[in-house]
Design a protein around this motif. Structure first.
Motif, PDB file in Angstrom:
ATOM      1  N   SER A   1       0.819  -1.215   0.000  1.00  0.00           N
ATOM      2  CA  SER A   1       0.000   0.000   0.000  1.00  0.00           C
ATOM      3  C   SER A   1       0.851   1.262   0.000  1.00  0.00           C
ATOM      4  CB  SER A   1      -0.942   0.012   1.208  1.00  0.00           C
ATOM      5  OG  SER A   1      -0.232   0.231   2.425  1.00  0.00           O
ATOM      6  N   GLY A   2       2.077   1.172   0.485  1.00  0.00           N
ATOM      7  CA  GLY A   2       2.956   2.331   0.460  1.00  0.00           C
ATOM      8  C   GLY A   2       3.425   2.675  -0.939  1.00  0.00           C
ATOM      9  N   THR A   3       3.366   1.710  -1.846  1.00  0.00           N
ATOM     10  CA  THR A   3       3.792   1.907  -3.231  1.00  0.00           C
ATOM     11  C   THR A   3       2.613   2.154  -4.159  1.00  0.00           C
ATOM     12  OG1 THR A   3       5.727   0.490  -2.905  1.00  0.00           O
ATOM     13  CG2 THR A   3       4.987   0.811  -5.175  1.00  0.00           C
ATOM     14  N   ASN A   4       1.546   1.391  -3.966  1.00  0.00           N
ATOM     15  CA  ASN A   4       0.399   1.470  -4.871  1.00  0.00           C
ATOM     16  C   ASN A   4      -0.900   1.438  -4.060  1.00  0.00           C
ATOM     17  OD1 ASN A   4      -1.403   1.288  -6.997  1.00  0.00           O
ATOM     18  ND2 ASN A   4      -0.225  -0.257  -8.118  1.00  0.00           N
ATOM     19  N   PRO A   5      -1.201   2.518  -3.351  1.00  0.00           N
ATOM     20  CA  PRO A   5      -2.392   2.515  -2.492  1.00  0.00           C
ATOM     21  C   PRO A   5      -3.693   2.334  -3.263  1.00  0.00           C
ATOM     22  CG  PRO A   5      -1.465   4.726  -2.674  1.00  0.00           C
ATOM     23  CD  PRO A   5      -0.461   3.790  -3.264  1.00  0.00           C
ATOM     24  N   ASP A   6      -3.766   2.856  -4.479  1.00  0.00           N
ATOM     25  CA  ASP A   6      -5.002   2.719  -5.253  1.00  0.00           C
ATOM     26  C   ASP A   6      -5.282   1.254  -5.580  1.00  0.00           C
ATOM     27  OD1 ASP A   6      -5.397   5.439  -5.197  1.00  0.00           O
ATOM     28  OD2 ASP A   6      -4.462   5.791  -7.151  1.00  0.00           O
ATOM     29  N   TRP A   7      -4.228   0.515  -5.927  1.00  0.00           N
ATOM     30  CA  TRP A   7      -4.420  -0.910  -6.230  1.00  0.00           C
ATOM     31  C   TRP A   7      -4.896  -1.649  -4.983  1.00  0.00           C
ATOM     32  CZ3 TRP A   7      -2.789  -5.599  -4.445  1.00  0.00           C
ATOM     33  CH2 TRP A   7      -3.058  -6.704  -5.259  1.00  0.00           C
ATOM     34  N   VAL A   8      -4.302  -1.341  -3.842  1.00  0.00           N
ATOM     35  CA  VAL A   8      -4.692  -2.017  -2.603  1.00  0.00           C
ATOM     36  C   VAL A   8      -6.131  -1.672  -2.245  1.00  0.00           C
ATOM     37  CG1 VAL A   8      -4.231  -2.223  -0.127  1.00  0.00           C
ATOM     38  CG2 VAL A   8      -2.324  -2.184  -1.751  1.00  0.00           C
ATOM     39  N   ARG A   9      -6.522  -0.412  -2.402  1.00  0.00           N
ATOM     40  CA  ARG A   9      -7.911  -0.033  -2.122  1.00  0.00           C
ATOM     41  C   ARG A   9      -8.874  -0.812  -3.017  1.00  0.00           C
ATOM     42  NH1 ARG A   9      -5.922   5.319  -2.096  1.00  0.00           N
ATOM     43  NH2 ARG A   9      -5.763   6.169   0.009  1.00  0.00           N
ATOM     44  N   GLU A  10      -8.537  -0.917  -4.290  1.00  0.00           N
ATOM     45  CA  GLU A  10      -9.392  -1.647  -5.218  1.00  0.00           C
ATOM     46  C   GLU A  10      -9.469  -3.117  -4.832  1.00  0.00           C
ATOM     47  OE1 GLU A  10     -11.865  -2.450  -8.497  1.00  0.00           O
ATOM     48  OE2 GLU A  10     -11.322  -0.571  -7.486  1.00  0.00           O
ATOM     49  N   PHE A  11      -8.343  -3.678  -4.423  1.00  0.00           N
ATOM     50  CA  PHE A  11      -8.325  -5.084  -4.011  1.00  0.00           C
ATOM     51  C   PHE A  11      -9.199  -5.285  -2.778  1.00  0.00           C
ATOM     52  CE2 PHE A  11      -6.614  -8.900  -1.997  1.00  0.00           C
ATOM     53  CZ  PHE A  11      -6.504  -9.764  -3.082  1.00  0.00           C
ATOM     54  N   LEU A  12      -9.110  -4.375  -1.833  1.00  0.00           N
ATOM     55  CA  LEU A  12      -9.930  -4.474  -0.628  1.00  0.00           C
ATOM     56  C   LEU A  12     -11.416  -4.341  -0.957  1.00  0.00           C
ATOM     57  CD1 LEU A  12      -7.849  -2.342   1.921  1.00  0.00           C
ATOM     58  CD2 LEU A  12      -8.003  -4.828   1.780  1.00  0.00           C
ATOM     59  N   ALA A  13     -11.719  -3.511  -1.939  1.00  0.00           N
ATOM     60  CA  ALA A  13     -13.117  -3.273  -2.293  1.00  0.00           C
ATOM     61  C   ALA A  13     -13.739  -4.441  -3.045  1.00  0.00           C
ATOM     62  CB  ALA A  13     -13.229  -2.001  -3.135  1.00  0.00           C
ATOM     63  N   THR A  14     -12.910  -5.254  -3.676  1.00  0.00           N
ATOM     64  CA  THR A  14     -13.440  -6.311  -4.541  1.00  0.00           C
ATOM     65  C   THR A  14     -13.144  -7.718  -4.038  1.00  0.00           C
ATOM     66  OG1 THR A  14     -11.420  -6.227  -5.898  1.00  0.00           O
ATOM     67  CG2 THR A  14     -13.284  -4.847  -6.592  1.00  0.00           C
ATOM     68  N   THR A  15     -12.515  -7.822  -2.874  1.00  0.00           N
ATOM     69  CA  THR A  15     -12.116  -9.136  -2.363  1.00  0.00           C
ATOM     70  C   THR A  15     -12.682  -9.345  -0.968  1.00  0.00           C
ATOM     71  OG1 THR A  15     -10.034  -8.927  -3.588  1.00  0.00           O
ATOM     72  CG2 THR A  15     -10.163 -10.676  -1.931  1.00  0.00           C
ATOM     73  N   GLU A  16     -13.223 -10.513  -0.730  1.00  0.00           N
ATOM     74  CA  GLU A  16     -13.782 -10.836   0.585  1.00  0.00           C
ATOM     75  C   GLU A  16     -12.657 -11.348   1.486  1.00  0.00           C
ATOM     76  OE1 GLU A  16     -17.310 -13.562   2.608  1.00  0.00           O
ATOM     77  OE2 GLU A  16     -17.266 -13.225   0.440  1.00  0.00           O
ATOM     78  N   LEU A  17     -12.161 -10.474   2.335  1.00  0.00           N
ATOM     79  CA  LEU A  17     -11.057 -10.797   3.235  1.00  0.00           C
ATOM     80  C   LEU A  17     -11.572 -10.987   4.652  1.00  0.00           C
ATOM     81  CD1 LEU A  17      -8.463  -8.105   2.078  1.00  0.00           C
ATOM     82  CD2 LEU A  17      -8.437 -10.527   1.487  1.00  0.00           C
ATOM     83  N   SER A  18     -10.774 -11.661   5.458  1.00  0.00           N
ATOM     84  CA  SER A  18     -11.107 -11.767   6.874  1.00  0.00           C
ATOM     85  C   SER A  18     -10.979 -10.393   7.524  1.00  0.00           C
ATOM     86  CB  SER A  18     -10.167 -12.752   7.571  1.00  0.00           C
ATOM     87  OG  SER A  18      -8.865 -12.196   7.681  1.00  0.00           O
ATOM     88  N   THR A  19     -11.610 -10.231   8.661  1.00  0.00           N
ATOM     89  CA  THR A  19     -11.515  -8.963   9.387  1.00  0.00           C
ATOM     90  C   THR A  19     -10.068  -8.643   9.729  1.00  0.00           C
ATOM     91  OG1 THR A  19     -13.722  -9.286  10.328  1.00  0.00           O
ATOM     92  CG2 THR A  19     -12.270  -7.728  11.448  1.00  0.00           C
ATOM     93  N   LEU A  20      -9.313  -9.653  10.141  1.00  0.00           N
ATOM     94  CA  LEU A  20      -7.910  -9.446  10.487  1.00  0.00           C
ATOM     95  C   LEU A  20      -7.109  -8.982   9.276  1.00  0.00           C
ATOM     96  CD1 LEU A  20      -5.440  -9.650  12.339  1.00  0.00           C
ATOM     97  CD2 LEU A  20      -5.337 -12.104  11.803  1.00  0.00           C
ATOM     98  N   SER A  21      -7.264  -9.650   8.143  1.00  0.00           N
ATOM     99  CA  SER A  21      -6.527  -9.264   6.935  1.00  0.00           C
ATOM    100  C   SER A  21      -6.873  -7.847   6.516  1.00  0.00           C
ATOM    101  CB  SER A  21      -6.846 -10.229   5.788  1.00  0.00           C
ATOM    102  OG  SER A  21      -6.399 -11.535   6.061  1.00  0.00           O
ATOM    103  N   ARG A  22      -8.149  -7.532   6.533  1.00  0.00           N
ATOM    104  CA  ARG A  22      -8.595  -6.205   6.101  1.00  0.00           C
ATOM    105  C   ARG A  22      -8.056  -5.117   7.030  1.00  0.00           C
ATOM    106  NH1 ARG A  22     -12.208  -4.761   2.481  1.00  0.00           N
ATOM    107  NH2 ARG A  22     -12.786  -6.956   2.178  1.00  0.00           N
ATOM    108  N   ARG A  23      -8.114  -5.365   8.321  1.00  0.00           N
ATOM    109  CA  ARG A  23      -7.624  -4.374   9.282  1.00  0.00           C
ATOM    110  C   ARG A  23      -6.126  -4.143   9.115  1.00  0.00           C
ATOM    111  NH1 ARG A  23      -9.434  -6.662  13.577  1.00  0.00           N
ATOM    112  NH2 ARG A  23      -7.523  -7.717  14.237  1.00  0.00           N
ATOM    113  N   GLN A  24      -5.367  -5.223   8.965  1.00  0.00           N
ATOM    114  CA  GLN A  24      -3.924  -5.096   8.785  1.00  0.00           C
ATOM    115  C   GLN A  24      -3.579  -4.382   7.477  1.00  0.00           C
ATOM    116  OE1 GLN A  24      -1.222  -6.126  10.806  1.00  0.00           O
ATOM    117  NE2 GLN A  24      -2.823  -6.276  12.356  1.00  0.00           N
ATOM    118  N   ALA A  25      -4.311  -4.687   6.425  1.00  0.00           N
ATOM    119  CA  ALA A  25      -4.021  -4.106   5.116  1.00  0.00           C
ATOM    120  C   ALA A  25      -4.236  -2.602   5.096  1.00  0.00           C
ATOM    121  CB  ALA A  25      -4.890  -4.769   4.054  1.00  0.00           C
ATOM    122  N   ALA A  26      -5.188  -2.118   5.885  1.00  0.00           N
ATOM    123  CA  ALA A  26      -5.586  -0.711   5.814  1.00  0.00           C
ATOM    124  C   ALA A  26      -4.786   0.202   6.736  1.00  0.00           C
ATOM    125  CB  ALA A  26      -7.072  -0.586   6.142  1.00  0.00           C
ATOM    126  N   ILE A  27      -3.908  -0.358   7.550  1.00  0.00           N
ATOM    127  CA  ILE A  27      -3.228   0.431   8.576  1.00  0.00           C
ATOM    128  C   ILE A  27      -2.508   1.648   8.000  1.00  0.00           C
ATOM    129  CG2 ILE A  27      -1.257   0.404  10.165  1.00  0.00           C
ATOM    130  CD1 ILE A  27      -2.127  -2.391  11.038  1.00  0.00           C
TER     131      ILE A  27
END
Length: 223
Positions: free
Chosen positions: A181-207
């Motif tokens: 996310s530090g390199t390509n935040p837009d890609w990570v946001r899109e991935f989070l928006a379109t992928t069903e992740l666990s609460t833990l994964s999502r929370r860690q990814a968005a930090i």
């Protein structure tokens, strides 16, 4: 021939601190014994020995360190592997070490070295392995590659491990996304928006995701 492992033992044993060893073991849930040596002290003690082994991996040292009951020896072996040239043909040995390490402290120390010699197909195979630590390495093998990250491969390896329900896999997914996310935040946001992740994964990814600034919103709320 000098037994390098014996030299390592001789260098470390006088530094043992039983009180610190108890707290270090407790940090890893009592899974392992420790000598009770801090990382700086350990590295200072064995660096003259490891310096003589930099031409090639000493698998005898690695094997003996991995078999030793005190966890510091595993860390010494990981330091040694970081300092020597490895080849793709070493991956089967490294995979066995990952499986035998069986906990994040040593597994995570090997991730970037493994990533530097593995092919994408190697990591696809690891991501489908029955062992969760092997899968964790695959998910995280592109850490700190920044612009060189293959985000298509990253997404593929994550997708292969969705829904595992395993803490260290879900944590790895979040860590890999947070790192990128530090390199390509837009890609990570899109991935989070379109992928069903666990609460833990999502929370860690968005930090570390920076806030989204909507067009025309600059200055709102200021006077």
């Amino acid at each position: 021939m000098t037994d390098s492992f014996a030299l390592i033992q001789t260098a470390l044993r006088p530094l043992a601190d039983p009180t610190r060893a108890k707290s270090m073991s407790a940090y890893l849930r009592g899974r392992y014994e420790f000598l009770g040596i801090t990382t700086p002290a350990r590295r200072a003690a064995v660096s003259p020995i490891l310096r003589t082994l930099r031409a090639a991996p000493d698998w005898n040292v690695v094997t003996n360190c991995w078999a030793a009951p005190e966890r510091e020896y595993c860390y010494v072996a990981c330091d040694h592997l970081q300092q020597v040239p490895l080849q793709n043909s070493d991956l089967p040995r490294l995979k066995r070490l990952v499986i035998e390490a069986d906990w994040w402290d040593c597994v995570d120390l090997m991730i970037r070295k493994i990533g530097s010699i593995a092919t994408a197909e190697d990591m696809r195979n690891w991501a489908a392995d029955e062992n969760s630590w092997v899968r964790r390495v695959a998910i995280l093998h592109q850490l700190r590659l920044r612009e060189a990250t293959d985000h298509v491969l990253l997404a593929e390896l994550i997708d292969m491990n969705l829904g595992s329900g395993e803490f260290f896999i879900d944590k790895a997914i979040g860590w890999a996304l947070r790192d990128y996310s530090g390199t390509n935040p837009d890609w990570v946001r899109e991935f989070l928006a379109t992928t069903e992740l666990s609460t833990l994964s999502r929370r860690q990814a968005a930090i570390k995701l920076p806030p989204v600034i909507e067009p025309g919103s600059a200055g709102l709320g200021s006077s």
